[in-house]
Design a protein around this motif. Structure first.
Motif, mmCIF file in Angstrom:
data_model
loop_
_atom_site.group_PDB
_atom_site.id
_atom_site.type_symbol
_atom_site.label_atom_id
_atom_site.label_comp_id
_atom_site.label_asym_id
_atom_site.label_seq_id
_atom_site.Cartn_x
_atom_site.Cartn_y
_atom_site.Cartn_z
ATOM 1 N N ALA A 107 7.507 -17.583 3.047
ATOM 2 C CA ALA A 107 6.651 -17.125 4.141
ATOM 3 C C ALA A 107 7.497 -16.632 5.305
ATOM 4 O O ALA A 107 7.201 -15.625 5.930
ATOM 5 C CB ALA A 107 5.723 -18.248 4.582
ATOM 6 N N GLN A 108 8.548 -17.340 5.550
ATOM 7 C CA GLN A 108 9.412 -16.975 6.661
ATOM 8 C C GLN A 108 10.033 -15.593 6.436
ATOM 9 O O GLN A 108 9.999 -14.729 7.306
ATOM 10 C CB GLN A 108 10.505 -18.026 6.795
ATOM 11 C CG GLN A 108 11.161 -18.049 8.156
ATOM 12 C CD GLN A 108 11.990 -19.299 8.349
ATOM 13 O OE1 GLN A 108 12.269 -20.025 7.389
ATOM 14 N NE2 GLN A 108 12.380 -19.574 9.577
ATOM 15 N N TRP A 164 3.540 -5.513 0.712
ATOM 16 C CA TRP A 164 3.815 -5.678 -0.721
ATOM 17 C C TRP A 164 4.605 -6.949 -0.978
ATOM 18 O O TRP A 164 4.453 -7.581 -2.019
ATOM 19 C CB TRP A 164 4.562 -4.461 -1.269
ATOM 20 C CG TRP A 164 3.671 -3.277 -1.256
ATOM 21 C CD1 TRP A 164 3.756 -2.190 -0.441
ATOM 22 C CD2 TRP A 164 2.502 -3.081 -2.063
ATOM 23 N NE1 TRP A 164 2.725 -1.330 -0.675
ATOM 24 C CE2 TRP A 164 1.946 -1.849 -1.673
ATOM 25 C CE3 TRP A 164 1.891 -3.817 -3.063
ATOM 26 C CZ2 TRP A 164 0.786 -1.351 -2.262
ATOM 27 C CZ3 TRP A 164 0.735 -3.330 -3.656
ATOM 28 C CH2 TRP A 164 0.199 -2.103 -3.248
ATOM 29 N N ASP A 165 5.419 -7.307 -0.022
ATOM 30 C CA ASP A 165 6.115 -8.583 -0.167
ATOM 31 C C ASP A 165 5.119 -9.735 -0.190
ATOM 32 O O ASP A 165 5.260 -10.694 -0.947
ATOM 33 C CB ASP A 165 7.093 -8.783 0.996
ATOM 34 C CG ASP A 165 8.462 -8.212 0.671
ATOM 35 O OD1 ASP A 165 8.649 -7.786 -0.489
ATOM 36 O OD2 ASP A 165 9.324 -8.184 1.570
ATOM 37 N N ILE A 166 4.117 -9.621 0.654
ATOM 38 C CA ILE A 166 3.083 -10.654 0.652
ATOM 39 C C ILE A 166 2.425 -10.716 -0.717
ATOM 40 O O ILE A 166 2.288 -11.777 -1.322
ATOM 41 C CB ILE A 166 2.016 -10.361 1.735
ATOM 42 C CG1 ILE A 166 2.655 -10.412 3.125
ATOM 43 C CG2 ILE A 166 0.871 -11.354 1.642
ATOM 44 C CD1 ILE A 166 1.674 -10.149 4.248
ATOM 45 N N PHE A 167 2.044 -9.552 -1.171
ATOM 46 C CA PHE A 167 1.338 -9.477 -2.456
ATOM 47 C C PHE A 167 2.176 -10.022 -3.599
ATOM 48 O O PHE A 167 1.725 -10.843 -4.400
ATOM 49 C CB PHE A 167 0.967 -8.015 -2.710
ATOM 50 C CG PHE A 167 0.209 -7.800 -3.970
ATOM 51 C CD1 PHE A 167 -1.049 -8.362 -4.140
ATOM 52 C CD2 PHE A 167 0.758 -7.038 -5.001
ATOM 53 C CE1 PHE A 167 -1.755 -8.158 -5.314
ATOM 54 C CE2 PHE A 167 0.049 -6.835 -6.170
ATOM 55 C CZ PHE A 167 -1.208 -7.398 -6.329
ATOM 56 N N ILE A 168 3.402 -9.573 -3.671
ATOM 57 C CA ILE A 168 4.277 -9.982 -4.772
ATOM 58 C C ILE A 168 4.515 -11.486 -4.769
ATOM 59 O O ILE A 168 4.475 -12.151 -5.800
ATOM 60 C CB ILE A 168 5.622 -9.236 -4.684
ATOM 61 C CG1 ILE A 168 5.405 -7.773 -5.080
ATOM 62 C CG2 ILE A 168 6.659 -9.876 -5.597
ATOM 63 C CD1 ILE A 168 6.548 -6.873 -4.682
ATOM 64 N N ASN A 169 4.740 -12.020 -3.578
ATOM 65 C CA ASN A 169 4.981 -13.451 -3.511
ATOM 66 C C ASN A 169 3.729 -14.256 -3.840
ATOM 67 O O ASN A 169 3.811 -15.334 -4.431
ATOM 68 C CB ASN A 169 5.509 -13.834 -2.123
ATOM 69 C CG ASN A 169 7.007 -13.655 -2.029
ATOM 70 O OD1 ASN A 169 7.755 -14.511 -2.475
ATOM 71 N ND2 ASN A 169 7.452 -12.533 -1.493
ATOM 72 N N THR A 170 2.597 -13.725 -3.467
ATOM 73 C CA THR A 170 1.353 -14.403 -3.834
ATOM 74 C C THR A 170 1.228 -14.484 -5.353
ATOM 75 O O THR A 170 0.921 -15.533 -5.914
ATOM 76 C CB THR A 170 0.145 -13.660 -3.240
ATOM 77 O OG1 THR A 170 0.262 -13.623 -1.825
ATOM 78 C CG2 THR A 170 -1.148 -14.366 -3.618
ATOM 79 N N LEU A 171 1.493 -13.362 -5.988
ATOM 80 C CA LEU A 171 1.433 -13.363 -7.450
ATOM 81 C C LEU A 171 2.472 -14.312 -8.037
ATOM 82 O O LEU A 171 2.212 -15.032 -9.001
ATOM 83 C CB LEU A 171 1.683 -11.957 -7.993
ATOM 84 C CG LEU A 171 0.526 -10.978 -7.873
ATOM 85 C CD1 LEU A 171 0.869 -9.685 -8.609
ATOM 86 C CD2 LEU A 171 -0.751 -11.582 -8.439
ATOM 87 N N ASP A 172 3.635 -14.298 -7.443
ATOM 88 C CA ASP A 172 4.709 -15.134 -7.962
ATOM 89 C C ASP A 172 4.378 -16.610 -7.823
ATOM 90 O O ASP A 172 4.804 -17.438 -8.634
ATOM 91 C CB ASP A 172 6.015 -14.810 -7.233
ATOM 92 C CG ASP A 172 7.214 -15.370 -7.962
ATOM 93 O OD1 ASP A 172 7.242 -15.252 -9.203
ATOM 94 O OD2 ASP A 172 8.107 -15.943 -7.311
ATOM 95 N N LEU A 173 3.651 -16.940 -6.797
ATOM 96 C CA LEU A 173 3.241 -18.330 -6.629
ATOM 97 C C LEU A 173 2.052 -18.664 -7.530
ATOM 98 O O LEU A 173 1.719 -19.827 -7.734
ATOM 99 C CB LEU A 173 2.861 -18.599 -5.165
ATOM 100 C CG LEU A 173 4.023 -18.622 -4.164
ATOM 101 C CD1 LEU A 173 3.504 -18.628 -2.745
ATOM 102 C CD2 LEU A 173 4.918 -19.819 -4.416
#
Length: 437
Positions: A97-98, A107-116
DNA sequence: GTTAGTCTGTCAGGGGCCGG
DNA sequence: CCGGCCCCTGACAGACTAAC
């Protein structure tokens, strides 16, 4: 040559095998206290591969700091370079998040959401555990993003994974139902009689023990984290315009409840200790001791961080019967609600009545009627045939609050007036329970 | 050995939404 | 309105790790 050899000088005999590995490793790569941190960190991954767990790393770190006859001790930086702190290696949700907030890239938000999200770590199969955990971590990700200042709209748009959420909700609902189907028993150590006796014998001129703390938590159905903040107050409206939370006929309330962050609304007090003054005395006794540092808060350390391990360990150790479930700090709250509702219910309480009382003891909002059921711990005594009572139209409910006069056999006490408040509360609850039906 | 701090998996339950 | 259903966050317990 079998002479001298005065080996047993000190405790160097502890030649742990990881220490051996370390010394060999240092020798092989020609590393020493002269090496630079950069050099050392190059070899960190390889050394780490030789060390199976944190205990091994601990041995190695200590050995590095200690040094040997042949080799002088490593400095803190050198040690850290060669055996880095594992906690910094985790790419935690918070760290994601940081970073993502800093990049300001949706897109970073999106990708990390998927990754989690659920990935089917093994065989591509997603089990319940992974599904629920994924949803939780995504939620956590949103929370931290907001905390670090990411844009609200981006969070809602790109950090929500409704498929995962729905699946997780479904699983958790099933779990809840299963849990409700077979509730646990009250642990022997915390039966009503035992707790009641201990509470009565408390001498508040002494320093409270963890056992006293546990009993007070039961007495007030507290969340462990509420112990330091909860307060018992006596309130009587002095005008015709009482605050919205005021309930006619009730004068004892609790404030400082944990879950109401915005509007700290006082909630009615209902305790297995029928004398509110005594309840308040015991609570402040505990709180004063915590403030004075004579007793640990069950959850927080002195620096305000969470650490309930000591208290949880103590509670766990109170288990007496093999077949009992584990006792946890949180369970004390549920036990307390049961005791309180039993104490205040009349001789033949209906389940609904007990639920109502439970909700008050737990200081829930009174919106959800079924909420108290979560706490209906199995109790051999109250378990009986489910007589399919015609619980609907039976108007003539005898005043369930008959409980007051008896049971009052406390020595002395001119405090009866307070308990009358409690009794009128009970009357109202009984009436409410009737109306609801 | 004991204590403290952080992370994740799990549970509790407040709150929003929606059909009636 | 209001009761039921669903969403989703906050709090908890335990695992890990380092520090003391």
């Amino acid at each position: 040559m079998s002479t001298a050899e005065p080996t047993q000088k000190t405790r160097k005999a502890k030649t742990n095998k990881f220490v051996l590995i370390l010394e060999q490793f240092l020798e092989r790569y020609n590393l020493s206290a002269e090496s630079s941190p950069e050099q050392l960190s190059e070899h960190a991954p390889e050394l780490n591969a030789l060390l199976p767990d944190w205990k091994a790393r601990k041995c190695v770190k200590e050995a590095l700091a200690r040094g040997t006859e042949k080799r002088s001790a490593f400095s803190k930086e050198q040690k850290e370079a060669l055996v880095p702190d594992q906690r910094n290696m985790i790419y935690s949700v918070r760290k994601r998040a940081q970073e993502v907030t800093k990049s300001e890239d949706k897109w970073d938000i999106f990708i990390n959401t998927l990754d989690l999200g659920p990935k089917g770590s093994k065989d591509g199969v997603i089990d319940d555990k992974e599904m629920v955990a994924s949803s939780s971590n995504q939620s956590r990700f949103r929370k931290y993003l907001a905390e670090y200042g990411a844009d609200r709209e981006l969070i809602d748009r790109y950090a929500k994974d409704s498929k995962t959420t729905t699946a997780s909700n479904k699983i958790q609902q099933e779990r809840t139902e299963k849990r409700l189907a077979n509730p646990g028993r009250t642990p022997e150590h915390f039966t009503f009689e035992k707790v009641h006796r201990r509470l009565q014998n408390i001498d508040t001129s002494k320093i409270p023990s963890m056992q006293d703390l546990a009993d007070v938590i039961v007495m007030l159905s507290m969340r462990p984290a509420e112990v330091s903040s909860l307060q018992i107050i006596n309130y009587k409206p002095d005008s015709e315009d009482p605050p919205a939370w005021y309930k006619a006929g009730y004068s004892w309330y609790c404030t400082g409840c944990r879950k109401q962050r915005d509007k700290p609304m006082p909630m009615r007090l209902l305790s297995m200790e029928k004398d509110p003054e005594r309840a308040r005395e015991l609570l402040t006794w505990i709180q004063d001791a915590i403030k004075a540092g004579k007793l640990r808060d069950p959850v927080y350390t002195e620096t305000g961080k969470r650490n309930n391990v000591p208290f949880a360990k103590f509670i766990k150790s109170l288990k007496t019967n093999q077949d009992e479930d584990e006792i946890t700090p949180e369970l004390l709250r549920k036990i307390g609600a049961k005791h309180a509702s039993m104490v205040h219910a009349g001789p033949n309480p209906t389940p609904q009545h007990l639920d109502n009382l439970s909700e008050i003891a737990l200081r829930h909002k009174i919106n959800r009627l079924d909420a108290g059921k979560n706490y209906a711990l199995g109790d051999p005594k109250s378990k009986k045939e489910p007589k399919s009572e015609p619980e609907t139209g039976d108007g003539p409910n005898p005043q369930t609050q008959a409980s007051s006069p008896a049971s009052q056999s406390r020595n002395n006490d001119p405090k009866k007036s307070q308990t009358m408040d409690m009794d009128s509360m009970l009357a109202e609850i009984a009436m409410l329970a009737e109306i609801r039906k």
